[in-house]
Design a protein around this motif. Structure first.
Motif, PDB file in Angstrom:
ATOM      1  N   VAL A  10      14.582  10.905   8.323  1.00  0.00           N
ATOM      2  CA  VAL A  10      13.413  10.280   7.702  1.00  0.00           C
ATOM      3  C   VAL A  10      12.253  11.262   7.794  1.00  0.00           C
ATOM      4  O   VAL A  10      12.022  11.862   8.855  1.00  0.00           O
ATOM      5  CB  VAL A  10      13.037   8.963   8.433  1.00  0.00           C
ATOM      6  N   GLY A  11      11.542  11.440   6.688  1.00  0.00           N
ATOM      7  CA  GLY A  11      10.376  12.315   6.672  1.00  0.00           C
ATOM      8  C   GLY A  11       9.098  11.523   6.849  1.00  0.00           C
ATOM      9  O   GLY A  11       9.041  10.334   6.543  1.00  0.00           O
ATOM     10  N   SER A  12       8.071  12.189   7.361  1.00  0.00           N
ATOM     11  CA  SER A  12       6.753  11.560   7.442  1.00  0.00           C
ATOM     12  C   SER A  12       5.694  12.581   7.032  1.00  0.00           C
ATOM     13  O   SER A  12       5.927  13.784   7.121  1.00  0.00           O
ATOM     14  CB  SER A  12       6.485  11.012   8.846  1.00  0.00           C
ATOM     15  N   GLY A  13       4.568  12.088   6.548  1.00  0.00           N
ATOM     16  CA  GLY A  13       3.495  12.970   6.111  1.00  0.00           C
ATOM     17  C   GLY A  13       3.856  13.796   4.886  1.00  0.00           C
ATOM     18  O   GLY A  13       3.291  14.856   4.675  1.00  0.00           O
ATOM     19  N   GLY A  14       4.834  13.337   4.106  1.00  0.00           N
ATOM     20  CA  GLY A  14       5.264  14.064   2.922  1.00  0.00           C
ATOM     21  C   GLY A  14       6.485  14.941   3.151  1.00  0.00           C
ATOM     22  O   GLY A  14       6.971  15.580   2.223  1.00  0.00           O
ATOM     23  N   GLY A  15       6.995  14.971   4.386  1.00  0.00           N
ATOM     24  CA  GLY A  15       8.196  15.748   4.672  1.00  0.00           C
ATOM     25  C   GLY A  15       9.403  15.134   3.985  1.00  0.00           C
ATOM     26  O   GLY A  15       9.535  13.914   3.934  1.00  0.00           O
ATOM     27  N   THR A  16      10.291  15.978   3.441  1.00  0.00           N
ATOM     28  CA  THR A  16      11.491  15.476   2.780  1.00  0.00           C
ATOM     29  C   THR A  16      12.724  16.154   3.361  1.00  0.00           C
ATOM     30  O   THR A  16      12.683  17.324   3.747  1.00  0.00           O
ATOM     31  CB  THR A  16      11.459  15.711   1.261  1.00  0.00           C
TER      32      THR A  16
END
Length: 180
Positions: free
Chosen positions: A105-111
């Protein structure tokens, strides 16, 4: 006489290539310009993407017997200032583990890739301030020899990305296996 202008700006975290800024002076009406060739100047700077990319790996605490379930958390992050596109993330879990699967799972736009089996071998995008978190699970092989099982994780910045502190681009976690 002369006049000096100072322009202060922030380079976008997504900037790549070169940035050019041009200044021009125009003579007022009726003024005869003797050297018009020097009335325009351009400054060009190459953007170097950079950031202190980092990775952590933590695993099941305590000692576990053969056949026990184990879980690991792998987190790759980019505090900035530049976006990092195409970061390679990989894990090498201990040979004493089997049935490995993971979810991300990404957060802050992380993919990242949503899920997979076996070790992680993924290419992720980490905008400035973003992270991706993998949850890995498996079991200790039934005939595991007691002792420490070391797992590792590493990230590789994309080509042309400057990481001033590469020492945090790898991590390890130890799972202690005891006799059943």
């Amino acid at each position: 006489a002369s006049v000096t202008y100072t322009v202060v700006a922030t380079v976008s975290a997504a900037a790549t290539g070169t940035i050019s800024n041009t200044a021009t002076v125009t003579a007022p009406a009726g003024f005869i310009e003797a050297h018009p060739a020097n009335n325009t100047a351009t400054d060009t700077d190459t953007v170097t993407q950079s950031g202190d990319l980092g990775i952590t790996l933590s695993g099941t605490a305590g000692s576990v017997p053969p056949g026990a379930a184990v879980n690991y958390t792998l987190v790759a992050r980019n505090p900035g200032p530049s976006n990092a596109t195409g970061v390679a993330v990989a894990s090498t879990l201990a040979a004493q583990l089997q049935g490995l699967s993971w979810a991300c799972v990404g957060s802050g736009g992380g993919t990242c890739t949503a899920s997979g089996a076996g070790n992680v071998a993924d290419t992720v995008n980490l905008p400035a301030g973003a992270s991706v978190a993998y949850t890995l699970s498996g079991t200790v092989v039934p005939d595991a020899t007691p002792g420490d099982a070391t797992s590792t994780a590493a990230l590789t910045p994309p080509a042309g990305f400057s990481d001033p502190s590469p020492t945090n681009n790898s991590a390890s976690a130890i799972t202690s296996i005891h006799a059943s």
